[in-house]
Structure formats: C-alpha cells, structure tokens
Write an enzyme that holds these catalytic residues in place. Structure first.
Site, PDB file in Angstrom:
ATOM      1  CE  LYS A  21      -3.022   0.741   3.492  1.00  0.00           C
ATOM      2  NZ  LYS A  21      -3.330   2.079   4.044  1.00  0.00           N
ATOM      3  NE  ARG A 122      -5.801   8.175  10.620  1.00  0.00           N
ATOM      4  CZ  ARG A 122      -5.180   7.314   9.814  1.00  0.00           C
ATOM      5  NH1 ARG A 122      -5.843   6.789   8.791  1.00  0.00           N
ATOM      6  NH2 ARG A 122      -3.922   6.998  10.023  1.00  0.00           N
ATOM      7  CG  ASP A 316       0.502  -0.033   9.392  1.00  0.00           C
ATOM      8  OD1 ASP A 316      -0.089   0.726  10.185  1.00  0.00           O
ATOM      9  OD2 ASP A 316       0.959   0.353   8.303  1.00  0.00           O
ATOM     10  NE  ARG A 347      -5.140   0.119  13.042  1.00  0.00           N
ATOM     11  CZ  ARG A 347      -4.445   0.318  11.941  1.00  0.00           C
ATOM     12  NH1 ARG A 347      -3.119   0.351  11.995  1.00  0.00           N
ATOM     13  NH2 ARG A 347      -5.055   0.486  10.781  1.00  0.00           N
ATOM     14  NE  ARG A 389      -2.569  -1.775   8.432  1.00  0.00           N
ATOM     15  CZ  ARG A 389      -2.254  -2.244   7.234  1.00  0.00           C
ATOM     16  NH1 ARG A 389      -2.362  -3.545   7.003  1.00  0.00           N
ATOM     17  NH2 ARG A 389      -1.850  -1.445   6.268  1.00  0.00           N
TER      18      ARG A 389
END
Length: 437
Positions: A21, A122, A316, A347, A389
């Site tokens: 990506k 964000r 990630d 996350r 994710r």
C-alpha cells in the site's frame, strides 16, 4: 457487511498478497510529478490507493489502467499539475491525505481535501506544521489540523531543516515531496528511522538524496518517469504469517513480499518469539525494493517485548501480533506505540475491547498493551469499528477460537487487502471465512 469465521485445524499452501500500500501511493504520486511515462505493475487496487490515483487525475494527470494492477501514468512534471475542479475526497486514506498535502504545498493553486468520518477525526497538524514553515497556506478545522483542509501552495517553497518530533514516514515524505520545488536542499531528521519507501523511490525517479541514520536531505530537481514493480505488502502478509504460526497444522508461504529493512520488524519479533520463519530472497529491479518469499510454520512461541526503534518498523502489524501473543508462553509487552491511538481507530482500545469479548485479557497502556500468554480464544460476536487491520486480526483469532466468530463492519478490509478472504480460504482448503450481507 460482516464476516463469519469458523475455526480450522490446518493451513497450508503458497499464496501472493496484493501490492504494498505504501509503495503504491508513492508510485502514483511520483509518477504524476515526473516528466514522461511511468509504468506501474503490482499496484494495490484497494480503495485507499485508488483514491490517490483519482486525486492525481483530478489535477490533470492522465492515468490508464492496462490490466490488473498495471497502470500507465503520464507525468505532468513538477509544475504541470492543475487546480482541481472539485473537492479531493481521500476517503479513509490517511496516506493519500498527508502525502497530497506535501505535493500541494508546492503547487501555486488552491485545493480542498476531505475524507470520510474516520479520516476527518485523524490529526494532520504534524504534517501541516512543517509545510506551513515552507510557505504553504493551510486553513481548516481545529486551526488547520483536521480535514477538510484548504491548501494553497507556494510556487517556490522555502528550504528547511526539520527535526520531526516523531518517527513518521508520512511527515518525512510530505516534506520531501514539497522540497522537490524548494529554493534549496530540504533536510528531515527523525528520532528513529521510519520506513524509507519514499527515499528509495525518489532515487529511482532520479532525485538526488543523501541519507545517514535518521536524517535525509533532498536536493530540489526534476523527476523522470520510470518503471515501478510494487512488491507484496508485508503488512498484509502479516495476517497470513500469524495465522500460520497459530494454527496447529500449518506451513504457509507468501511469495514476493517486500522486505525493506524499515518494514521487517514483524520478522524480528517472530524470530524473538521462536516462531520458525524463513525469508528466501527474490531478484527484483535494480535500485528497487528488496523482495523475498516468506515461509512460516506453527509454533507455540514465547512472549517478548516490542519497544523503541522496533515499533516504527511494525506499527501496522501490532493488531496481528497481539493475537499471536495471547497464545504464546509468557507475557508480551508492547510500548512506545502511542501512534496506534490515532490510526483508523484507537487500535489499542479496539484490540483490548474486542479480544476481551473473545475471552482474552489485554491490559491497555497509554502507549501500548500487555498481553498475558497461554490464553484461549472463544468464538464471539465482535466488531472492527471500521478499521481494516482490526477486522483481519479478529478473523485470525477466529481461526483458532472455540466456536464460530462473527465480525461486524468488515467492508473496510477492501481498503488494503481485497483478497484476504479468498487467500485464507485457499490456505484452509475450504470456507473458513464467509462474507455475509
């Protein structure tokens, strides 16, 4: 959309994951800024990277799809972009937004950038601040730190030496992209090395850079179109490798994966956890990214510590590693990872909350988490929170859970890994994952 996950006893086979990506985004942007034609093969046709292609098209760049993952970009040159006739929607892609800010900081016209609900939450200040110092004007929500943002670039950005407070490839890349038209060399210094895909690709396009440790200096100058081969994305491969390490009877090979040294923290952690992982080098284009075939076999694994300079090299992959850590012997501690709080979701909170529903205890910390080992997953009804994710990490947990797992809000997986379900089912030799409306 939701995903039904059935536990499996075996995962075997060889697969290829979609293109990286990060590299795909950069290939599209540098191809747009170069003189001449750029041919890109292996481009990730996920929603995020397609947003970048659409953005450069809105600025007058001709993009032709020649086949799956194969694109021809007719570069406009550093001064050839045109003011978009509409708002540029970055969707859920933070990379599109932040790297575009760097490109637009050196374009003497006005552009309005926006994104979806998640992206508008964000932070953008860390990218905006150095670009404003270079002469760009940025206006928007929260004093120019949240999308939508209006950007008016400087025709000749000021050269700066920027000490970034965080190790961030997006901040570094935005400054370097703006620096291509600066009035002198631009330098970025980081507290730790971040991924260097921009530097590798800028050199392939003919830019002049100097790198040492945590510092890079770019000399302004034109780019020339070239051929780009995008390797498989190690952040996508991570989910298949972790699944292979966890499922009782498993041997999984992922072919053609990018193994840039700034991205291989996952492999270092698997080795530290005593998970058998092998990397067989593959020949790639001269001056391009390093590529390897990665193979993993089942192992119980042991707990470890993930911290410091290792974190930017696997940021990630943390959701997948957290799932693996729960089944290892001994506790795993992840720290210095506060960046996880401002990804597509928080996350740290999401992993702790959703794995908790599956009977696994995760102790949240402000900058990471502690995961006691020796735990067992229980099938449950969980949710991704719109984070691709997190969704895939939960799916991997479901493969070794007792009973079925149902994951809500999985359309987000299309942003980075559109073939995830198909590849897991191919390795499982059956429908371990089923997408439901």
């Amino acid at each position: 959309m939701r995903l039904r996950v059935r536990p499996v006893r075996r995962l075997t086979g060889t697969v290829e994951v979609p293109g990286d990506k990060s590299i795909s985004h950069r290939a599209a942007l540098l191809g747009a800024l170069a003189d001449g034609i750029t041919e890109i093969q292996g481009y990730l046709e996920g929603e995020d990277c397609l947003r970048t292609l659409t953005a450069v098209q809105l600025m007058g760049v001709e993009v032709t799809r020649k086949g799956p993952g194969h694109y021809r970009v007719a570069g406009a040159g550093l001064g050839g972009l045109v003011e978009p006739g509409d708002v540029v929607d970055c969707g859920n892609s933070g990379t599109t937004a932040r790297l575009l800010l760097g490109v637009l900081a050196a374009q003497p016209f006005c552009t309005l950038l926006t994104g979806d609900d998640s992206l508008r939450r964000r932070p953008m200040r860390r990218v905006v601040e150095p670009l404003v110092r270079m002469g760009a004007t940025v206006v928007g929500r929260a004093d120019g730190s949240r999308l939508p943002l209006a950007v008016h670039g400087a025709e000749r950005p000021r050269a700066i030496a920027y000490d970034s407070p965080v190790a961030s490839a997006q901040v570094k890349s935005a400054v370097l992209l703006a620096g291509l038209r600066a009035d002198g060399p631009v330098t970025v210094t980081e507290p730790a090395p971040s991924r260097d895909h921009s530097e590798v690709m800028l050199r392939a396009f003919g830019a002049r850079l100097e790198r040492e440790a945590c510092r890079v200096t770019l000399h302004p100058g034109r780019l020339r179109g070239t051929s780009v081969l995008v390797p498989g994305d190690i952040s996508s491969a991570a989910f298949l490798l972790v699944a292979g390490a966890m499922v009782g009877d498993a041997r999984v090979t992922v072919r053609g994966v990018g193994v840039n040294a700034t991205r291989t923290g996952l492999l270092d952690v698997l080795t530290a956890m005593r998970v058998p992982v092998a990397a067989a080098p593959v020949d790639g284009p001269e001056g391009g990214e390093r590529i390897a075939d990665l193979t993993v076999e089942h192992a119980e694994g042991i707990g470890t510590t993930v911290a410091g300079a290792l974190v930017p090299r696997l940021i990630d992959e943390v959701p997948a590693l957290a799932v693996l850590a729960a089944t290892a012997r001994g506790a795993t501690e992840i720290r210095d990872a506060a960046e996880l709080r401002v990804k597509e979701s928080d996350r740290i909170a999401a992993v702790a909350r959703e794995l908790g529903k599956m009977g696994v205890r995760v102790e949240e910390r402000p900058d990471g988490m502690v995961i006691p080992g020796g735990q067992r997953f229980r099938g449950a009804h969980v949710a991704s929170g719109g984070d691709h994710r997190v969704a895939m990490a939960l799916a991997v947990a479901g493969l070794v859970a007792e009973g079925e797992t149902l994951i809500d809000d999985v359309a987000c997986v299309q942003t980075s890994f559109p073939t995830f379900v198909a590849l897991v089912n191919a390795l499982a030799r059956g429908p371990a994952l089923t997408v439901e409306a």
